[in-house]
Scaffold this motif. Structure first.
Motif, PDB file in Angstrom:
ATOM      1  N   GLY A 149      25.787  28.145  32.937  1.00 24.60           N
ATOM      2  CA  GLY A 149      27.152  28.343  33.414  1.00 24.60           C
ATOM      3  C   GLY A 149      27.479  27.404  34.561  1.00 24.60           C
ATOM      4  N   LEU A 150      28.250  27.903  35.503  1.00 28.49           N
ATOM      5  CA  LEU A 150      28.622  27.095  36.664  1.00 28.49           C
ATOM      6  C   LEU A 150      27.516  26.988  37.698  1.00 28.49           C
ATOM      7  CD1 LEU A 150      32.371  28.076  37.256  1.00 28.49           C
ATOM      8  CD2 LEU A 150      31.444  26.001  36.224  1.00 28.49           C
ATOM      9  N   TYR A 151      26.390  27.679  37.463  1.00 28.92           N
ATOM     10  CA  TYR A 151      25.238  27.500  38.356  1.00 28.92           C
ATOM     11  C   TYR A 151      24.715  26.064  38.284  1.00 28.92           C
ATOM     12  CZ  TYR A 151      24.976  32.486  39.313  1.00 28.92           C
ATOM     13  OH  TYR A 151      25.263  33.758  39.737  1.00 28.92           O
ATOM     14  N   LYS A 152      25.086  25.343  37.264  1.00 26.91           N
ATOM     15  CA  LYS A 152      24.713  23.939  37.177  1.00 26.91           C
ATOM     16  C   LYS A 152      25.368  23.134  38.289  1.00 26.91           C
ATOM     17  CE  LYS A 152      24.995  19.961  34.021  1.00 26.91           C
ATOM     18  NZ  LYS A 152      25.442  19.500  32.680  1.00 26.91           N
ATOM     19  N   TYR A 153      26.495  23.634  38.802  1.00 23.78           N
ATOM     20  CA  TYR A 153      27.271  22.868  39.767  1.00 23.78           C
ATOM     21  C   TYR A 153      27.286  23.478  41.163  1.00 23.78           C
ATOM     22  CZ  TYR A 153      28.972  21.014  35.332  1.00 23.78           C
ATOM     23  OH  TYR A 153      29.046  20.471  34.075  1.00 23.78           O
ATOM     24  N   VAL A 154      27.238  24.819  41.256  1.00 24.19           N
ATOM     25  CA  VAL A 154      27.339  25.466  42.565  1.00 24.19           C
ATOM     26  C   VAL A 154      26.336  26.608  42.678  1.00 24.19           C
ATOM     27  CG1 VAL A 154      29.772  24.881  42.923  1.00 24.19           C
ATOM     28  CG2 VAL A 154      29.175  27.028  41.789  1.00 24.19           C
ATOM     29  N   THR A 155      26.036  26.977  43.913  1.00 27.71           N
ATOM     30  CA  THR A 155      25.087  28.054  44.179  1.00 27.71           C
ATOM     31  C   THR A 155      25.675  29.424  43.889  1.00 27.71           C
ATOM     32  OG1 THR A 155      23.916  26.762  45.861  1.00 27.71           O
ATOM     33  CG2 THR A 155      23.695  29.148  46.001  1.00 27.71           C
ATOM     34  N   SER A 156      26.962  29.590  44.158  1.00 28.64           N
ATOM     35  CA  SER A 156      27.573  30.922  44.053  1.00 28.64           C
ATOM     36  C   SER A 156      28.827  30.915  43.192  1.00 28.64           C
ATOM     37  CB  SER A 156      27.897  31.458  45.457  1.00 28.64           C
ATOM     38  OG  SER A 156      26.745  31.573  46.252  1.00 28.64           O
ATOM     39  N   PRO A 157      28.692  30.657  41.889  1.00 31.13           N
ATOM     40  CA  PRO A 157      29.878  30.696  41.026  1.00 31.13           C
ATOM     41  C   PRO A 157      30.459  32.101  40.889  1.00 31.13           C
ATOM     42  CG  PRO A 157      27.901  30.479  39.699  1.00 31.13           C
ATOM     43  CD  PRO A 157      27.482  30.320  41.131  1.00 31.13           C
ATOM     44  N   ASN A 158      29.634  33.137  41.090  1.00 28.77           N
ATOM     45  CA  ASN A 158      30.164  34.501  41.052  1.00 28.77           C
ATOM     46  C   ASN A 158      31.187  34.706  42.168  1.00 28.77           C
ATOM     47  OD1 ASN A 158      27.976  34.159  42.801  1.00 28.77           O
ATOM     48  ND2 ASN A 158      27.333  36.286  42.667  1.00 28.77           N
ATOM     49  N   TYR A 159      30.906  34.143  43.339  1.00 28.11           N
ATOM     50  CA  TYR A 159      31.862  34.233  44.438  1.00 28.11           C
ATOM     51  C   TYR A 159      33.087  33.367  44.173  1.00 28.11           C
ATOM     52  CZ  TYR A 159      28.107  36.435  47.131  1.00 28.11           C
ATOM     53  OH  TYR A 159      27.115  37.274  47.579  1.00 28.11           O
ATOM     54  N   LEU A 160      32.875  32.182  43.603  1.00 23.09           N
ATOM     55  CA  LEU A 160      33.998  31.333  43.236  1.00 23.09           C
ATOM     56  C   LEU A 160      34.911  32.063  42.261  1.00 23.09           C
ATOM     57  CD1 LEU A 160      35.540  28.641  43.073  1.00 23.09           C
ATOM     58  CD2 LEU A 160      33.909  27.923  41.300  1.00 23.09           C
ATOM     59  N   GLY A 161      34.318  32.739  41.271  1.00 25.90           N
ATOM     60  CA  GLY A 161      35.113  33.487  40.307  1.00 25.90           C
ATOM     61  C   GLY A 161      35.945  34.575  40.960  1.00 25.90           C
ATOM     62  N   GLU A 162      35.345  35.265  41.930  1.00 25.83           N
ATOM     63  CA  GLU A 162      36.096  36.339  42.590  1.00 25.83           C
ATOM     64  C   GLU A 162      37.238  35.779  43.429  1.00 25.83           C
ATOM     65  OE1 GLU A 162      35.256  40.594  44.793  1.00 25.83           O
ATOM     66  OE2 GLU A 162      33.603  39.374  44.028  1.00 25.83           O
ATOM     67  N   ILE A 163      37.013  34.662  44.089  1.00 25.21           N
ATOM     68  CA  ILE A 163      38.086  34.021  44.861  1.00 25.21           C
ATOM     69  C   ILE A 163      39.233  33.606  43.938  1.00 25.21           C
ATOM     70  CG2 ILE A 163      38.681  31.963  46.200  1.00 25.21           C
ATOM     71  CD1 ILE A 163      35.870  32.157  47.461  1.00 25.21           C
ATOM     72  N   ILE A 164      38.895  33.007  42.799  1.00 22.39           N
ATOM     73  CA  ILE A 164      39.926  32.613  41.827  1.00 22.39           C
ATOM     74  C   ILE A 164      40.656  33.845  41.307  1.00 22.39           C
ATOM     75  CG2 ILE A 164      40.294  31.625  39.529  1.00 22.39           C
ATOM     76  CD1 ILE A 164      37.957  29.725  40.118  1.00 22.39           C
ATOM     77  N   GLU A 165      39.910  34.898  41.053  1.00 19.79           N
ATOM     78  CA  GLU A 165      40.494  36.142  40.539  1.00 19.79           C
ATOM     79  C   GLU A 165      41.563  36.671  41.474  1.00 19.79           C
ATOM     80  OE1 GLU A 165      38.763  40.441  38.899  1.00 19.79           O
ATOM     81  OE2 GLU A 165      37.404  38.904  39.664  1.00 19.79           O
ATOM     82  N   TRP A 166      41.252  36.724  42.764  1.00 21.89           N
ATOM     83  CA  TRP A 166      42.222  37.299  43.701  1.00 21.89           C
ATOM     84  C   TRP A 166      43.324  36.323  44.075  1.00 21.89           C
ATOM     85  CZ3 TRP A 166      42.317  41.948  42.814  1.00 21.89           C
ATOM     86  CH2 TRP A 166      41.156  42.704  42.643  1.00 21.89           C
ATOM     87  N   LEU A 167      43.095  35.019  43.853  1.00 24.20           N
ATOM     88  CA  LEU A 167      44.209  34.073  43.933  1.00 24.20           C
ATOM     89  C   LEU A 167      45.203  34.393  42.828  1.00 24.20           C
ATOM     90  CD1 LEU A 167      45.702  31.517  44.844  1.00 24.20           C
ATOM     91  CD2 LEU A 167      44.162  30.194  43.358  1.00 24.20           C
TER      92      LEU A 167
END
Length: 257
Positions: free
Chosen positions: A187-205
């Motif tokens: 998944g996005l772990y290939k690019y960043v350490t915390s894609p789960n947090y990135l997803g949550e930030i995008i979600e609440w945006l």
């Protein structure tokens, strides 16, 4: 009636500004002191409670308090507000019930951390309830065709997918590993350490856009205040504990941060 409405608006503005100020202070504090749970758990934070119970305790207010506001203010009479409640409940049912019950590892968290998160979720839900029923615009069925709703909902779905998919990869890694922590892959772990947090930030945006609300915008910024410092702490921890940690993996935003 007008002075009463203005008084409510003024009170809301004051409380929101105070809440934003607290969020900024929290952001800089968390950049210095990592919240003591998970891989950053350490002594000196008082009594602890089981990790699963702690997660349920601290996340569930956002679920049951929102439903309480809907019952108190007849929120079930408005189809748009019902839709907001459905997607809000899907997120928080997963976060407060499903996700904690799926955690493999036994562990604990300081009661203080759970209580602070409990208070945060209660206050955040209060601001949303206040906006939906006492302050906000009058949503009607035409809202479903507004560009802000359509764009915001698509962003919300994208963020939810990234968040849940990334969490599932972590849980799969935990299930298949005998040691405590491994380097996440896929998944996005290939690019960043915390894609789960990135997803949550995008979600609440997406939530802030689709509701077009002050409460949603403030929640989005609070999500950044909480999760970006946490992602930085995770990234630093992985680099300290895994010599082979990918050097090109960013913290939370691919190729940027």
């Amino acid at each position: 009636l007008i002075p009463y409405v203005n008084l409510k608006m003024k009170m809301y503005e004051i409380l929101i500004n105070i809440w934003i100020a607290i969020g900024v202070i929290t952001f800089f504090t968390l950049l210095i002191i990592s919240a003591p749970y998970g891989r950053h758990l350490r002594t000196g934070w008082g009594y602890s409670l089981p990790k699963k119970f702690g997660w349920i305790l601290m996340e569930s207010p956002a679920l049951y308090l929102m439903w309480l506001y809907y019952f108190l203010y007849d929120g079930f009479q408005n189809i748009v507000l019902i839709f907001f409640l459905v997607i809000w409940s899907i997120h928080y049912f997963n976060r407060s019930i499903v996700w904690p019950l799926r955690i493999k590892k036994d562990g604990s968290m300081p009661i203080l951390v759970a209580l602070m998160a409990f208070v945060f979720n209660a206050i955040n839900t209060f601001f949303h309830g206040y906006w939906f029923f006492l302050m906000g615009k009058q949503y009607d069925s035409s809202w479903f065709f507004e560009p802000v709703f359509i764009i915001g909902f698509l962003i919300f779905l994208l963020g939810m997918f990234i968040n849940i998919h990334s969490d599932n990869l972590l849980m799969k890694l935990s299930k298949n590993s005998e040691s405590n922590y491994q380097i996440p892959q896929g998944g996005l772990y290939k690019y960043v350490t915390s894609p789960n947090y990135l997803g949550e930030i995008i979600e609440w945006l997406g939530w802030a856009i689709l509701t077009w609300s002050i409460s949603g915008a403030v929640f989005f910024f609070w999500t950044i205040f909480n999760l970006v410092p946490r992602a930085i702490s995770h990234h630093r921890w992985y680099k300290q504990n895994f010599k082979d940690y990918p050097v090109d993996r960013r913290i939370i935003i691919p190729r940027i941060l």
